[in-house]
Scaffold this motif. Structure first.
Motif, short mmCIF file in Angstrom:
data_model
loop_
_atom_site.label_atom_id
_atom_site.label_comp_id
_atom_site.label_asym_id
_atom_site.label_seq_id
_atom_site.Cartn_x
_atom_site.Cartn_y
_atom_site.Cartn_z
N ARG A 297 0.81 -1.22 0.00
CA ARG A 297 0.00 0.00 0.00
C ARG A 297 0.84 1.27 0.00
O ARG A 297 0.30 2.36 -0.17
N VAL A 298 2.15 1.15 0.22
CA VAL A 298 2.99 2.35 0.35
C VAL A 298 3.96 2.41 -0.84
O VAL A 298 4.73 1.48 -1.07
N ARG A 299 3.91 3.51 -1.56
CA ARG A 299 4.75 3.68 -2.76
C ARG A 299 6.09 4.32 -2.43
O ARG A 299 7.12 3.99 -3.02
N SER A 300 6.10 5.25 -1.49
CA SER A 300 7.35 5.91 -1.13
C SER A 300 7.21 6.52 0.26
O SER A 300 6.10 6.74 0.76
N LEU A 301 8.37 6.82 0.85
CA LEU A 301 8.44 7.42 2.18
C LEU A 301 9.34 8.65 2.14
O LEU A 301 10.44 8.61 1.57
N ALA A 302 8.88 9.73 2.73
CA ALA A 302 9.72 10.89 3.01
C ALA A 302 9.74 11.04 4.53
O ALA A 302 8.68 11.27 5.14
N LEU A 303 10.89 10.91 5.14
CA LEU A 303 11.03 10.82 6.59
C LEU A 303 11.84 12.02 7.07
O LEU A 303 13.05 12.11 6.83
N ILE A 304 11.16 12.95 7.74
CA ILE A 304 11.75 14.24 8.09
C ILE A 304 12.18 14.24 9.55
O ILE A 304 11.39 13.94 10.45
N THR A 305 13.43 14.58 9.77
CA THR A 305 14.07 14.63 11.10
C THR A 305 13.59 13.48 11.99
O THR A 305 12.99 13.70 13.05
N PRO A 306 13.86 12.25 11.58
CA PRO A 306 13.35 11.09 12.31
C PRO A 306 14.12 10.79 13.58
O PRO A 306 15.35 10.81 13.58
N PRO A 307 13.44 10.49 14.69
CA PRO A 307 14.13 9.84 15.81
C PRO A 307 14.69 8.53 15.26
O PRO A 307 13.96 7.74 14.66
N ALA A 308 15.97 8.28 15.44
CA ALA A 308 16.61 7.22 14.67
C ALA A 308 17.23 6.12 15.51
O ALA A 308 17.36 4.98 15.04
N SER A 309 17.63 6.42 16.73
CA SER A 309 18.38 5.43 17.51
C SER A 309 17.57 4.17 17.80
O SER A 309 18.13 3.08 17.93
N TRP A 310 16.24 4.29 17.89
CA TRP A 310 15.41 3.12 18.17
C TRP A 310 15.53 2.06 17.07
O TRP A 310 15.37 0.87 17.32
N LEU A 311 15.85 2.52 15.85
CA LEU A 311 15.90 1.59 14.72
C LEU A 311 17.28 0.98 14.54
O LEU A 311 17.40 -0.18 14.14
N THR A 312 18.33 1.73 14.85
CA THR A 312 19.69 1.28 14.55
C THR A 312 20.54 1.01 15.78
O THR A 312 21.57 0.35 15.68
N GLY A 313 20.13 1.57 16.93
CA GLY A 313 20.96 1.45 18.13
C GLY A 313 22.14 2.41 18.15
O GLY A 313 22.94 2.38 19.09
N THR A 314 22.25 3.27 17.16
CA THR A 314 23.35 4.23 17.10
C THR A 314 23.19 5.29 18.18
O THR A 314 22.15 5.93 18.29
N ALA A 315 24.23 5.47 18.97
CA ALA A 315 24.18 6.45 20.06
C ALA A 315 24.11 7.87 19.51
O ALA A 315 24.72 8.19 18.49
N SER A 316 23.40 8.72 20.20
CA SER A 316 23.29 10.11 19.79
C SER A 316 24.63 10.83 19.95
O SER A 316 25.36 10.61 20.91
N ASP A 317 24.91 11.69 19.00
CA ASP A 317 26.10 12.55 19.07
C ASP A 317 25.70 14.00 19.33
O ASP A 317 26.43 14.93 19.00
N ALA A 318 24.53 14.18 19.97
CA ALA A 318 24.02 15.53 20.17
C ALA A 318 24.96 16.39 21.01
O ALA A 318 25.08 17.60 20.76
N GLU A 319 25.64 15.80 21.98
CA GLU A 319 26.56 16.58 22.82
C GLU A 319 27.61 17.29 21.97
O GLU A 319 28.00 18.41 22.27
N ALA A 320 28.06 16.63 20.91
CA ALA A 320 29.09 17.22 20.06
C ALA A 320 28.57 18.42 19.29
O ALA A 320 29.36 19.24 18.82
N LEU A 321 27.25 18.53 19.16
CA LEU A 321 26.67 19.63 18.41
C LEU A 321 26.49 20.88 19.27
O LEU A 321 26.09 21.93 18.77
N LEU A 322 26.80 20.77 20.56
CA LEU A 322 26.57 21.88 21.49
C LEU A 322 27.70 22.89 21.53
O LEU A 322 27.57 23.94 22.16
N ALA A 323 28.81 22.57 20.90
CA ALA A 323 30.02 23.38 21.07
C ALA A 323 29.78 24.87 20.85
O ALA A 323 30.25 25.71 21.63
#
Length: 267
Positions: free
Chosen positions: A106-132
């Motif tokens: 039923r789904v032809r395509s997906l556009a995924l905007i600023t997705p919360p992502a760690s739940w899907l991949t387990g990749t740790a957030s690097d948000a602290e590095a963006l605070l500089a």
């Protein structure tokens, strides 16, 4: 089932005609007016916004984003669409992926905007590095993300506004005004995450997913950058990372956002 008979509210966005893409807002269950006009995208491609269960205009509570994928299919049926293009923002990207995994035909395509992502991949957030070089208000908003869960509706709203600066690359009158648009309810937001299968991520990654585009912000403290890149990679999706942008690209970088998503929906 007609649009009038649906158990949730829907609304058009923009002036374009033709088969619409379905927009799935985030929050979760935030009042959809926070989407504004999606940088005018609805003038290029017909858009219909689904107001999920739990949003102020639909009411009630979500059955959890995994189950609420049924509502996306109900809307597609009411629109007479065999296959649909889904545009999900933030929490709405979970609903988009659940729909694609559960209803791959039923789904032809997906556009995924600023997705919360760690739940899907387990990749740790690097948000602290963006605070500089972040502004003081943005830093304070980020630190408030670790506050204890608010216990009342009033406290929930106050907490959301304290945390809001972390959602943007900069904190000016424009961002402050946008943060106050679209009411959220504590109980509705919590219900969004109920009864989610423990293997939901595995089911998504094991599904035959349609083509996808991921749009991220390179200063999005809510998602981080590394998790979003990993998310696009495991989905086999295209990735557009917008510069000097946080969680709401149609507010912060409207021209770049519209150009990227317009090209995707026109392909």
């Amino acid at each position: 089932m007609s649009l009038a008979d649906l158990p949730f509210t829907v609304s058009p966005l923009g002036t374009a005609t033709g088969d619409p893409a379905i927009v799935l807002p985030g929050g979760p269950c935030r009042g959809v007016e926070y989407l504004a006009d999606l940088a005018g995208l609805g003038d290029d491609r017909a858009l219909v916004v689904l107001h999920p269960r739990g949003t102020p205009t639909t009411g009630g509570l979500s059955r959890g984003w995994w189950t609420d994928a049924d509502d996306v299919v109900l809307l597609a049926d009411a629109l007479g669409l065999d296959r649909v293009d889904l545009v999900g923002h933030s929490a709405g990207t979970r609903l988009a992926l659940a729909t694609a995994a559960r209803y791959p035909d039923r789904v032809r395509s997906l556009a995924l905007i600023t997705p919360p992502a760690s739940w899907l991949t387990g990749t740790a957030s690097d948000a602290e590095a963006l605070l500089a070089d972040a502004e003081p208000e943005v830093r304070a908003g980020y630190r408030a993300l670790t506050d204890d869960d608010a216990e009342t509706a009033k406290a929930f709203r106050e907490q959301f506004l304290r945390q809001a600066p972390a959602s943007y690359a900069h904190w000016t009158a424009r961002e402050s005004g946008h943060a106050r648009v679209g009411r959220m309810d504590r109980d509705a937001a919590h219900a969004w995450f109920r009864d989610i299968p423990a293997d939901a991520a595995g089911r998504v990654l094991g599904a035959d997913l349609p083509p996808a585009l991921v749009i991220g912000g390179d200063r999005d403290l809510l998602t981080g950058v590394a998790p979003v890149r990993a998310y696009a990679d495991v989905l086999g999706a295209g990735l557009t990372m917008l510069a000097d942008c946080g969680h709401y690209p149609w507010i912060e970088q409207p021209d770049a956002f519209r150009a990227s998503l317009r090209a995707w929906l026109r392909r």
